[in-house]
Structures are given as C-alpha cells and as structure tokens.
Design an enzyme around this catalytic site. Structure first.
Site, PDB file in Angstrom:
ATOM      1  N   ASP A  51      10.573   2.244  36.599  1.00  0.00           N
ATOM      2  CA  ASP A  51       9.529   1.683  35.172  1.00  0.00           C
ATOM      3  C   ASP A  51       9.001   0.709  35.767  1.00  0.00           C
ATOM      4  O   ASP A  51       7.987   0.354  35.395  1.00  0.00           O
ATOM      5  CB  ASP A  51      11.312   0.177  35.522  1.00  0.00           C
ATOM      6  CG  ASP A  51      12.064   1.190  33.996  1.00  0.00           C
ATOM      7  OD1 ASP A  51      11.673   1.391  33.677  1.00  0.00           O
ATOM      8  OD2 ASP A  51      12.822   0.680  33.752  1.00  0.00           O
ATOM      9  N   ASP A  77       6.356  -3.571  31.926  1.00  0.00           N
ATOM     10  CA  ASP A  77       6.808  -2.488  31.964  1.00  0.00           C
ATOM     11  C   ASP A  77       8.401  -2.780  30.944  1.00  0.00           C
ATOM     12  O   ASP A  77       8.879  -3.469  31.364  1.00  0.00           O
ATOM     13  CB  ASP A  77       6.994  -1.238  32.497  1.00  0.00           C
ATOM     14  CG  ASP A  77       7.642  -0.152  31.756  1.00  0.00           C
ATOM     15  OD1 ASP A  77       6.519   0.350  30.914  1.00  0.00           O
ATOM     16  OD2 ASP A  77       8.990   0.368  32.526  1.00  0.00           O
ATOM     17  N   GLU A 127       2.046  -2.168  27.005  1.00  0.00           N
ATOM     18  CA  GLU A 127       1.716  -0.821  26.697  1.00  0.00           C
ATOM     19  C   GLU A 127       2.210  -0.845  25.410  1.00  0.00           C
ATOM     20  O   GLU A 127       2.297  -2.296  24.731  1.00  0.00           O
ATOM     21  CB  GLU A 127       2.622   0.051  26.719  1.00  0.00           C
ATOM     22  CG  GLU A 127       3.000   0.797  28.260  1.00  0.00           C
ATOM     23  CD  GLU A 127       4.341   1.416  28.378  1.00  0.00           C
ATOM     24  OE1 GLU A 127       3.950   3.084  28.509  1.00  0.00           O
ATOM     25  OE2 GLU A 127       4.905   0.988  28.085  1.00  0.00           O
TER      26      GLU A 127
END
Length: 399
Positions: A349, A183, A267
């Site tokens: 996170d 992340d 992501e």
C-alpha cells in the site's frame, strides 16, 4: 470571489406536538408526490402531455374539497413535493435518473420548506419552520452565509434538518507545494507514501452479528403488528449508527488530507466492478470508497487543494516506486514484495501511495509551468490521466 454551497445536516429535538406536525408534514408531502405521479401516469397513458405546473394547479383545485386535511400543514409542503417530482422527471428525460417511483411511508419521510426569503430561519441552536415554529437543534449551524433551502427528513426515529448555505469564500493561495498520494484499501482505510496508515472503523463488520440477530428477529414478527414496527425502528437505529460511524471516519480523514497537502494523487477506482468479487464485496462496501472521493473533491475546492486522479488501469501496486519497473507476478494477497530490477523492498500500500505521489508531483510541475507561461490559473480541482514510465521518471500528466 467564488461562492460555495454547503449543507449542514442537524439533528432536531422537537416536542411531542412538533413531532406530530413534522410527521404530518412529511405525510402530506408524500401524498402530494404520489398523487401527482399517479395522475401524471394516467394522463400520459391517455395521450395527454402532463406538466408539473399544470398538475400542481390541479391538486390545488381539488384539495379544498377532497383533501381538506392538507391545510393543516404549510402550503409550501405539497407545492415543493410536486416541484421535486417535476425535477425528477426532468432528470429522467435527460437520462440522469431512473423513472420516478412512488414514495413509501416510514421510508421516504421528508419534506421541503419554501425557498423564499424569510420562510425559515436559523438562530443559534434552533430553527424556525413554517406552521411549526421554532424547534430546538442539537448543535448550531456551522456555516455562515445566505440560507437557501431546508429539507426536513426522518432517519429511524430521529428528525434532521439539512440546511443549504451559500457563502463567499476565498480559495487560499498556497506557496509551498506539499504533495501526497493516498492509496485506499480494505485492511487499512488509507495509506500515505511514508507508511502512515488510517485504520478503517469497519462499522458494518463489527456490528454484523448484532445486525443479523435483529434482522432475524424482525422477520419473525407478524406483519402490521406493533412489535413489527418496534423491531423495524430498532433495526433502523442500528443501520443509522453504522452509517454515522463510517461517515465520521471519512470526514476526519478527508479533512486532514486537504489540510496537509496542496496536491493529492488518488486512483480512479472502479468500485462497482470491485464489488463483483463475492468474497470482498461486503468489505469494499463497508469502506465507502465513493463517499471518500466525493468528500475529498468538494473539500479540495474549499482548501485550494488540487486532486490528480490516475488512470483507472494504472498499476500503482505492481509498479516499483523506485525504478518504475512492473511486477506482473504480484498477487492480491502479497502485502510486501521486492523489486527484481533494483532490489528495493516495498510494502504494497505504501508503494502504491508513493506512485500516486509521483503522478501528483508530475502534474504539479506541469501546472506551475503553464502558470509561469501565462496559460491560465491553477484550477482548484484537476482530474488527470497519467502513466509512469519505466526507469524512474514519471510522465507528465495530461490535463
């Protein structure tokens, strides 16, 4: 055996005479590029159909009488500049690039040697360029293979040689599937599922005060004066230092990730959309999110790591990594939260990284199933769009 092309950008240590020849070569390349671009526009306005090859022959026909100083550098310098312009127009007509623009002095200082074999060579901590000779380098070439191309450029007051090397590499076959999720953020550069964080160097933020001071002093100098050029060089050196600090941190992080994990979930961040936030735009740009993904993907091919990219609209931070329920009330400023369904406490996170790890694990199971049924070998890079269903069970990724 797959082949990879990697570029090593090496700082040069030229003598005063070589420094002059490098600047002269860059100036000749810039002039040839701009001359052909201007002629291309003129012919197009007159209804003609200019081509890169025809304009290159046209420049060669007049440079002996109109521009004899072009013979002071290697003949490949202007030729390659014109070829670069032809490639720029090709990409423009394909819709990949904007319309080519004129190059500026002290901004676009670069040139390319001929790609033919034997035109340039690298031996230890030195490189040979046509008409310039052997130039000392700050370090030896890191890659071994076939030398394909060299581009010499200047950043601030330092010259660099970007050497493209083609090499045969066997992608390692990893037995144990170590799966991870990453992340990215502003406060911490990267967070792993176990809570491990990699701090961001915040190169721009830590040098912002000095950058503003130098920019203010530069704007007060008289245009065209020596002091203006000196302040511009000092400002460029600071920008170079900021970029180097950021690139160094990203290289170390991406190298560690592809060496640690076999499958990595990340992501699909909308960086341009995130940059519209006026309060976070500078901090987001300081992280270098796009550069992180670029480095991670090309290094993953070398290490045999597979990259799984979650859907852009997947709520990795709001989804509970334990039960899969979604916290719609989670705000951007909430760094820790407790799931209302199962009562699990999360650090924002680390929870997002755990969800990305679940997606990567689901994709790895799907890939192993396809391999066991003989439906194809595992690709070194696999971009997938996945969702995690409520109830703790991740949905299978779609390749």
């Amino acid at each position: 055996m797959p082949t990879f092309q990697l570029t090593h950008k090496i700082a040069l240590d030229p003598t005063n005479k070589q420094h002059t020849l490098l600047a002269r070569s860059a100036g000749t390349a810039r002039f040839a590029y701009n001359w052909v671009l201007d002629e291309w526009k003129r012919q197009y306005r007159n209804g003609e159909k200019p081509t890169e090859a025809a304009l290159r022959r046209q420049l060669n026909a007049v440079k002996g009488t109109d521009y004899p100083w072009m013979f002071e550098v290697s003949k490949s310098v202007p030729q390659q500049a014109v070829k670069d312009l032809g490639e720029a127009f090709k990409r423009f007509f394909q819709g990949k690039n904007a319309y080519p623009r004129f190059k500026k002095k002290f901004v676009d200082d670069s040139f390319r040697a001929d790609n033919g074999p034997g035109t340039f060579d690298v031996q230890g901590k030195r490189i040979r360029l046509p008409r310039i000779g052997w130039i000392k380098t700050r370090e030896p070439l890191r890659f071994s293979g076939r030398l394909k191309r060299v581009v010499v450029s200047r950043t601030a007051d330092r010259w660099y040689a970007s050497v493209l090397v083609e090499m045969d590499t066997e992608t390692p076959d990893r037995e144990n599937q170590a799966i991870g999720g990453v992340d990215l953020g502003v406060k911490a550069l990267a967070t792993l599922p176990d809570g491990t964080t990699f701090e961001s160097p915040k190169a721009l933020e830590r040098n912002l005060k000095k950058l503003r001071r130098l920019s203010k002093a530069h704007s007060r100098k008289k245009n065209g004066s020596k002091n203006k050029r000196k302040s511009a060089a000092k400002l460029a050196r600071l920008h170079r230092r900021i970029a180097n600090i950021r690139a160094d941190a990203l290289h170390k992080l991406t190298s560690e990730l592809v060496g640690r994990y076999d499958v990595i979930g990340i992501e699909d961040l909308n960086v341009s959309g995130m940059s519209q936030n006026k309060r976070l735009a500078r901090h987001i740009a300081d992280v270098g999110l796009h550069e992180f993904r670029r480095q991670l993907e090309y290094k993953a091919e070398l290490y045999g790591t597979r990259i799984v990219v979650a859907d852009r609209f997947y709520a990795s931070s709001k989804t509970c990594s334990a039960c899969g329920s979604k916290n719609e009330m989670l705000r951007l400023g909430d760094r820790a939260w407790t799931c209302c369904s199962c009562g699990t406490s999360h650090e924002r996170d680390a929870n997002a990284a755990a969800n990305l790890q679940h997606i990567a694990a689901s994709s790895a199971v799907t890939a192993r199933g396809e391999e066991s049924h003989g439906r194809g070998a595992r690709a070194p890079v696999n971009l997938a769009s996945t969702k995690r269903e409520p109830g703790g069970k991740p949905a299978h990724a779609t390749a």
